[in-house]
Write a protein that holds these residues in place. Structure first.
Motif, PDB file in Angstrom:
ATOM      1  N   ASN A   1      18.792  72.498 -14.351  1.00  0.00           N
ATOM      2  CA  ASN A   1      17.813  72.345 -15.420  1.00  0.00           C
ATOM      3  C   ASN A   1      18.187  73.197 -16.619  1.00  0.00           C
ATOM      4  OD1 ASN A   1      15.028  73.169 -16.833  1.00  0.00           O
ATOM      5  ND2 ASN A   1      14.863  71.138 -15.913  1.00  0.00           N
ATOM      6  N   ALA A   2      18.465  72.527 -17.736  1.00  0.00           N
ATOM      7  CA  ALA A   2      18.905  73.227 -18.939  1.00  0.00           C
ATOM      8  C   ALA A   2      17.792  74.047 -19.583  1.00  0.00           C
ATOM      9  CB  ALA A   2      19.452  72.217 -19.948  1.00  0.00           C
ATOM     10  N   ARG A   3      16.545  73.724 -19.262  1.00  0.00           N
ATOM     11  CA  ARG A   3      15.409  74.445 -19.850  1.00  0.00           C
ATOM     12  C   ARG A   3      14.934  75.592 -18.953  1.00  0.00           C
ATOM     13  NH1 ARG A   3      13.960  71.104 -24.028  1.00  0.00           N
ATOM     14  NH2 ARG A   3      14.322  68.884 -23.758  1.00  0.00           N
ATOM     15  N   ASP A   4      15.661  75.849 -17.880  1.00  0.00           N
ATOM     16  CA  ASP A   4      15.327  76.929 -16.946  1.00  0.00           C
ATOM     17  C   ASP A   4      13.982  76.711 -16.261  1.00  0.00           C
ATOM     18  OD1 ASP A   4      17.640  78.382 -17.039  1.00  0.00           O
ATOM     19  OD2 ASP A   4      17.011  79.641 -18.710  1.00  0.00           O
ATOM     20  N   LEU A   5      13.604  75.441 -16.070  1.00  0.00           N
ATOM     21  CA  LEU A   5      12.409  75.139 -15.287  1.00  0.00           C
ATOM     22  C   LEU A   5      12.757  75.207 -13.808  1.00  0.00           C
ATOM     23  CD1 LEU A   5      10.850  72.136 -17.250  1.00  0.00           C
ATOM     24  CD2 LEU A   5      10.346  74.564 -17.451  1.00  0.00           C
ATOM     25  N   VAL A   6      11.908  75.845 -13.030  1.00  0.00           N
ATOM     26  CA  VAL A   6      12.152  76.008 -11.599  1.00  0.00           C
ATOM     27  C   VAL A   6      10.915  75.551 -10.829  1.00  0.00           C
ATOM     28  CG1 VAL A   6      12.768  77.622  -9.773  1.00  0.00           C
ATOM     29  CG2 VAL A   6      13.620  78.011 -12.085  1.00  0.00           C
ATOM     30  N   PRO A   7      11.042  74.518  -9.950  1.00  0.00           N
ATOM     31  CA  PRO A   7      12.237  73.683  -9.770  1.00  0.00           C
ATOM     32  C   PRO A   7      12.360  72.676 -10.895  1.00  0.00           C
ATOM     33  CG  PRO A   7      10.468  72.839  -8.411  1.00  0.00           C
ATOM     34  CD  PRO A   7       9.936  74.097  -9.058  1.00  0.00           C
TER      35      PRO A   7
ATOM     36  N   LEU B   1      18.890  74.089  -9.536  1.00  0.00           N
ATOM     37  CA  LEU B   1      19.151  75.455  -9.972  1.00  0.00           C
ATOM     38  C   LEU B   1      18.784  75.579 -11.444  1.00  0.00           C
ATOM     39  CD1 LEU B   1      22.722  76.069  -8.463  1.00  0.00           C
ATOM     40  CD2 LEU B   1      20.567  76.984  -7.585  1.00  0.00           C
ATOM     41  N   PRO B   2      18.279  76.725 -11.866  1.00  0.00           N
ATOM     42  CA  PRO B   2      18.058  76.953 -13.307  1.00  0.00           C
ATOM     43  C   PRO B   2      19.381  77.280 -13.975  1.00  0.00           C
ATOM     44  CG  PRO B   2      17.439  78.895 -12.049  1.00  0.00           C
ATOM     45  CD  PRO B   2      17.827  77.866 -11.038  1.00  0.00           C
ATOM     46  N   ALA B   3      19.423  77.119 -15.281  1.00  0.00           N
ATOM     47  CA  ALA B   3      20.675  77.330 -16.017  1.00  0.00           C
ATOM     48  C   ALA B   3      21.204  78.751 -15.850  1.00  0.00           C
ATOM     49  CB  ALA B   3      20.467  77.002 -17.490  1.00  0.00           C
TER      50      ALA B   3
ATOM     51  N   ALA C   1      30.761  78.847 -33.642  1.00  0.00           N
ATOM     52  CA  ALA C   1      29.602  79.286 -32.861  1.00  0.00           C
ATOM     53  C   ALA C   1      29.516  78.458 -31.585  1.00  0.00           C
ATOM     54  CB  ALA C   1      28.316  79.135 -33.671  1.00  0.00           C
ATOM     55  N   ALA C   2      29.073  79.082 -30.521  1.00  0.00           N
ATOM     56  CA  ALA C   2      28.900  78.382 -29.258  1.00  0.00           C
ATOM     57  C   ALA C   2      27.567  77.644 -29.249  1.00  0.00           C
ATOM     58  CB  ALA C   2      28.950  79.375 -28.098  1.00  0.00           C
ATOM     59  N   LEU C   3      27.554  76.444 -28.687  1.00  0.00           N
ATOM     60  CA  LEU C   3      26.312  75.705 -28.503  1.00  0.00           C
ATOM     61  C   LEU C   3      25.591  76.241 -27.269  1.00  0.00           C
ATOM     62  CD1 LEU C   3      27.802  73.716 -30.485  1.00  0.00           C
ATOM     63  CD2 LEU C   3      26.572  71.880 -29.304  1.00  0.00           C
ATOM     64  N   SER C   4      24.275  76.180 -27.281  1.00  0.00           N
ATOM     65  CA  SER C   4      23.497  76.570 -26.106  1.00  0.00           C
ATOM     66  C   SER C   4      23.619  75.476 -25.048  1.00  0.00           C
ATOM     67  CB  SER C   4      22.032  76.764 -26.484  1.00  0.00           C
ATOM     68  OG  SER C   4      21.452  75.518 -26.856  1.00  0.00           O
ATOM     69  N   TYR C   5      23.235  75.810 -23.820  1.00  0.00           N
ATOM     70  CA  TYR C   5      23.325  74.808 -22.749  1.00  0.00           C
ATOM     71  C   TYR C   5      22.424  73.602 -23.022  1.00  0.00           C
ATOM     72  CZ  TYR C   5      23.847  72.817 -18.082  1.00  0.00           C
ATOM     73  OH  TYR C   5      24.112  71.972 -17.036  1.00  0.00           O
ATOM     74  N   PRO C   6      21.176  73.771 -23.477  1.00  0.00           N
ATOM     75  CA  PRO C   6      20.378  72.590 -23.808  1.00  0.00           C
ATOM     76  C   PRO C   6      21.020  71.725 -24.892  1.00  0.00           C
ATOM     77  CG  PRO C   6      18.945  74.497 -23.576  1.00  0.00           C
ATOM     78  CD  PRO C   6      20.353  75.002 -23.529  1.00  0.00           C
TER      79      PRO C   6
END
Length: 467
Positions: A75-81, A229-231, A434-439
């Motif tokens: 989950n790219a937004r770090d939602l668990v689960p 898994l969360p990011a 610049a690096a892009l974020s995971y989302p």
């Protein structure tokens, strides 16, 4: 066809099973509604159908595929689960709770659940001791087996799935039913902790899971992993070790915010319950995918990605991709047969299931690019990871700053940045990088022209909704 608690009866023959008629809707239209209406976001529909098909294969086990696929939703937004993974948790029955008081299982009838480990150890000891002195007759052997597995069910619960953290026992190894198969669910923080630790430390539990089998000797077990898994847990070390396992493993990036809509959860649950009981032999693997331009495009993309990954993982995922079509045909055929559906309807749903699943599989492999896997970077993988981590830990910088901070050569830097930009991992504006974020990476991943949405074959049937 149902017991006194309105649960499907697994002991009844399914060849003429008509219980779905009593639930008000035929199975195939219910399945079609889920595939095409479970979310307004077409990318979330791809994820949901991929999870659905993979979970059906996991529940059927080696009666569907010789090597059962594993699945981890990231989950790219770090939602668990992850909200999409809630579908898998819904379809996989939770293990029965340990017995309270005296056991009701035949073979351990009247025994206290707290004495289950002692009874299991006694069964192993008696079987081995007596078998070493005189040959065990079938009744005696079966009696100790029955006692072992009844005590295990009483003391530790039973079912096709079990939480990853509680699946292993120090004395008895991996605890499964007699069929030696188990779905290891990653649901709790403890599950995630144990899973990540086991993978990074060598993954021996996943490579060589052992436990007591029907003959009460230690035997290899057949497992698959299911969960999310969360990011923040999704790091390069974990991803690298997972592909090195050489197993058919889908790692699905997700931007989902809500669980998929299930219009008729009762029938979907019945489908998931009955299909594993209906088939006894694994699918025959076709030589190729469906022969049309849409599937051919994904087949080519999959091959180009996998050739940059370990050969064992490449082999496992290529086989899984080819087995998707016959597996989806089984799912659609069972639903259609018990719905009075036409051959055209069954085939249309097969193509829709397979299309979404293949898209999910390929996007999952492409998503490994987040950790520098699956593409030619022009430099060692360790360098790619080091550069990505350096960029992600800092604000936008000049290319010269990157050169000084990572100690790579200018030509190597320029070639690497070109590849990272092509993979939507960095954004370059003149001399700034610049690096892009995971989302941001995941959103760009699903938007690539290389990954077109599946055709809705169901809607093309006469009389179906063309919207």
């Amino acid at each position: 066809m149902f017991d006194e608690n309105d649960n499907p009866r697994p002991d009844l023959p399914l060849s003429n099973w008509d219980g779905l008629d009593k639930l008000g809707e035929p199975a195939l239209p219910v399945l079609a509604k889920f595939v095409h209406e479970c979310s307004q976001d077409p990318n979330e529909r791809t994820l949901a159908v991929t999870v659905l098909v993979t979970t059906m294969c996991q529940l059927t086990g080696r009666r569907m595929m010789p090597r059962v696929p594993s699945m981890i939703v990231i989950n790219a937004r770090d939602l668990v689960p992850d909200p999409i993974d809630l579908l898998a948790g819904f379809l996989v029955p939770e293990p029965s709770a340990p017995e309270s008081g005296l056991c009701r299982h035949p073979g351990f009838l009247g025994g206290a659940a707290k004495h289950a480990p002692w009874a299991m150890a006694q069964a192993i000891e008696k079987k081995n001791k007596l078998g070493g002195v005189v040959p065990l007759n079938a009744d005696t052997h079966q009696g100790w087996e029955d006692r072992f597995f009844a005590a295990q069910a009483a003391g530790f619960g039973s079912g096709p799935g079990r939480g990853y953290a509680e699946a292993w026992h120090d004395t008895f190894g991996l605890m499964t039913a007699r069929g030696n198969e188990l779905i290891l669910r990653i649901d709790s923080p403890e599950d995630r902790l144990h899973f990540c630790r086991d993978v990074v430390k060598g993954a021996r539990r996943l490579r060589e899971p052992l436990g007591y089998g029907p003959d009460l000797t230690l035997v290899p077990k057949h497992i698959c992993v299911s969960g999310s898994l969360p990011a923040w847990d999704w790091n390069a070390a974990l991803a690298t070790k997972l592909v090195e396992l050489g197993q058919p493993l889908l790692m699905l990036p997700s931007l989902a915010k809500s669980a998929p809509v299930i219009a008729n959860d009762t029938i979907l649950k019945v489908i998931a319950h009955c299909i594993p009981l209906y088939y006894s032999d694994p699918v025959e693997e076709p030589a190729n995918l469906i022969q049309d331009s849409w599937f051919g495009r994904y087949e080519g993309e999959l091959r180009s990605r996998l050739r940059h990954l370990p050969a064992t993982y490449e082999y496992a995922m290529q086989k899984l991709a080819r087995q998707l079509l016959p597996a989806c045909l089984r799912i659609a055929n069972w639903c259609g047969t018990h719905s009075g559906s036409s051959t055209e309807e069954i085939w249309a749903m097969t193509r829709d299931l397979c299309g979404h699943s293949l898209r999910g599989l390929v996007i999952g492999v492409a998503g490994l690019a987040w950790h520098g896997l699956g593409f030619e970077a022009g430099c060692p993988h360790a360098t790619v990871v080091r550069v990505l981590e350096y960029l992600r830990a800092r604000k936008p910088m000049t290319k010269s700053d990157l050169l000084r901070g990572t100690h790579i050569e200018m030509r190597e830097r320029d070639r690497l940045l070109e590849q990272l930009e092509a993979e939507n991992l960095v954004r370059i504006d003149g001399k700034m990088v610049a690096a892009l974020s995971y989302p941001e990476f995941v959103e760009a991943l699903y938007s690539r022209k290389a990954f077109p949405h599946p055709v809705n074959h169901w809607a093309r049937l006469p009389g179906k909704d063309q919207s």
